[in-house]
Write a protein that holds these residues in place. Sequence first.
Motif, PDB file in Angstrom:
ATOM      1  N   PHE A 145      27.900  40.285  55.998  1.00  0.00           N
ATOM      2  CA  PHE A 145      27.991  40.195  54.544  1.00  0.00           C
ATOM      3  C   PHE A 145      26.624  40.192  53.884  1.00  0.00           C
ATOM      4  CE2 PHE A 145      28.227  37.854  50.535  1.00  0.00           C
ATOM      5  CZ  PHE A 145      29.166  38.620  49.870  1.00  0.00           C
ATOM      6  N   GLY A 146      25.682  39.444  54.448  1.00  0.00           N
ATOM      7  CA  GLY A 146      24.340  39.383  53.866  1.00  0.00           C
ATOM      8  C   GLY A 146      23.378  40.410  54.414  1.00  0.00           C
ATOM      9  N   GLY A 147      23.868  41.344  55.224  1.00  0.00           N
ATOM     10  CA  GLY A 147      23.010  42.376  55.781  1.00  0.00           C
ATOM     11  C   GLY A 147      22.304  41.976  57.052  1.00  0.00           C
ATOM     12  N   VAL A 148      22.360  40.695  57.412  1.00  0.00           N
ATOM     13  CA  VAL A 148      21.772  40.182  58.650  1.00  0.00           C
ATOM     14  C   VAL A 148      22.816  39.317  59.352  1.00  0.00           C
ATOM     15  CG1 VAL A 148      19.397  40.222  57.767  1.00  0.00           C
ATOM     16  CG2 VAL A 148      20.778  38.161  57.481  1.00  0.00           C
ATOM     17  N   PRO A 149      22.726  39.180  60.676  1.00  0.00           N
ATOM     18  CA  PRO A 149      23.745  38.403  61.393  1.00  0.00           C
ATOM     19  C   PRO A 149      23.580  36.904  61.185  1.00  0.00           C
ATOM     20  CG  PRO A 149      22.053  39.173  62.912  1.00  0.00           C
ATOM     21  CD  PRO A 149      21.747  39.799  61.595  1.00  0.00           C
ATOM     22  N   GLU A 150      24.710  36.209  61.150  1.00  0.00           N
ATOM     23  CA  GLU A 150      24.729  34.762  61.057  1.00  0.00           C
ATOM     24  C   GLU A 150      25.721  34.205  62.061  1.00  0.00           C
ATOM     25  OE1 GLU A 150      25.799  33.858  57.064  1.00  0.00           O
ATOM     26  OE2 GLU A 150      23.860  34.472  56.206  1.00  0.00           O
ATOM     27  N   ASP A 151      25.427  33.012  62.559  1.00  0.00           N
ATOM     28  CA  ASP A 151      26.370  32.279  63.423  1.00  0.00           C
ATOM     29  C   ASP A 151      26.815  33.098  64.629  1.00  0.00           C
ATOM     30  OD1 ASP A 151      26.286  30.131  61.606  1.00  0.00           O
ATOM     31  OD2 ASP A 151      27.852  31.048  60.388  1.00  0.00           O
ATOM     32  N   GLY A 152      25.880  33.820  65.245  1.00  0.00           N
ATOM     33  CA  GLY A 152      26.188  34.542  66.474  1.00  0.00           C
ATOM     34  C   GLY A 152      26.902  35.858  66.291  1.00  0.00           C
ATOM     35  N   GLN A 153      26.925  36.389  65.068  1.00  0.00           N
ATOM     36  CA  GLN A 153      27.613  37.668  64.836  1.00  0.00           C
ATOM     37  C   GLN A 153      27.017  38.811  65.660  1.00  0.00           C
ATOM     38  OE1 GLN A 153      27.169  37.659  60.471  1.00  0.00           O
ATOM     39  NE2 GLN A 153      29.374  37.931  60.338  1.00  0.00           N
ATOM     40  N   GLU A 154      25.771  38.648  66.081  1.00  0.00           N
ATOM     41  CA  GLU A 154      25.100  39.726  66.819  1.00  0.00           C
ATOM     42  C   GLU A 154      25.389  39.711  68.317  1.00  0.00           C
ATOM     43  OE1 GLU A 154      22.922  36.183  67.829  1.00  0.00           O
ATOM     44  OE2 GLU A 154      23.652  36.906  65.877  1.00  0.00           O
TER      45      GLU A 154
END
Length: 366
Positions: free
Chosen positions: A143-152
């Motif tokens: 959503f913010g263009g960068v990964p958060e909370d292990g999304q990557e």
Amino acid sequence: MRLHVDQRHERVLELVRERGSLRVAELAAELGVSAVTLRRDVETLAAQGRVHRLHGAVVWPGDTAATPERRQESAEGAVIGMIVPTTNYIFADIVRGAREAVGAQGGRLVLGVSGYVDTEDSVQAEHLVAGGAQGLLVAPSWFGGVPEDGQEKWLVECEVPTVLVERSALPGNPAADLDRVRTDRAHGAALAVGHLAALGHRRITAVLQEGPHAVQISAGFQAAVRSRGIDVDEGAPSVREHGDYDASVDYLVEAVVVRGVTGALVHSDEDAIVLVPRLQSRGVRVPDDLALIAYDDEVAGLADVPLTAVAPPKHAVGELAAKLLLRRLSERAAGERPSPRQHLDLLPELRIRSSCGGGASAGSAS
């Protein structure tokens, strides 16, 4: 009848020994198990040195020259998977640029769409790789263009080379080690501010969508107004894809009439097209009372008042991302040491149209 894991391993060894090499997807289908289960089996056997893994295939030791990938590279070219959140907006041209670059080298682009659902990214990736994709171009639904909370996590564990498209990761995040190609959206916002400043506007604002590009655009806007000493009207509401335009109209009308704002950057141009007639119905004319610059340039030139717009190099983003991925595959196929990873930021351009007028008189009535 479902095979026990040991029986399944023996059957994998038997099939690979007979045929020299098999795709993971082919093996999974033949054994009647999921691609995930089969990959775990292959990882176990590979760790024991009983088979080799190569580009989504299982290879009998000593027979790597006969893999399906090598045959495909020499015959039809690479199969590249591409995952995008949508095929609309900027992604239509990005996909087109990637497809043309892959096709020029005799390859084929296969598309997956996540619908802005972040959990769907890994599902699409697994499907594409199981179907034979040798590398992935990915614009994750962060959503913010960068990964958060292990999304990557799924992305950095992907078994094929991967290039991020129009996304990035903060330093220290594992995904920051991936190749990436994106638009420098902060630079685009600075171009817009520079144009308004050149026209003499001294108090401006930005009305932006929430989403993957908001942070970059806002950062570029704020840096540019500080460097030029321009006053900023704060507190603009976010414009959402299907959002509350009334709030944005109320804000802009008050900003112009009460606080002396004469210029605005609006992301996206579709939102700008919605706002212009609503502003006009409230007595704020574009460009006479408010100079307006849109961001994205998808349909800005088709507005009733053609909109000056920041235009990301969409086609070039897709093209260069595909070429970078194809080079990674070539290096791997040749057994070469990989060249350094790359973070490519492409600069957008400003396309001048009617919505800013010709001078600094945007705040005066006539």
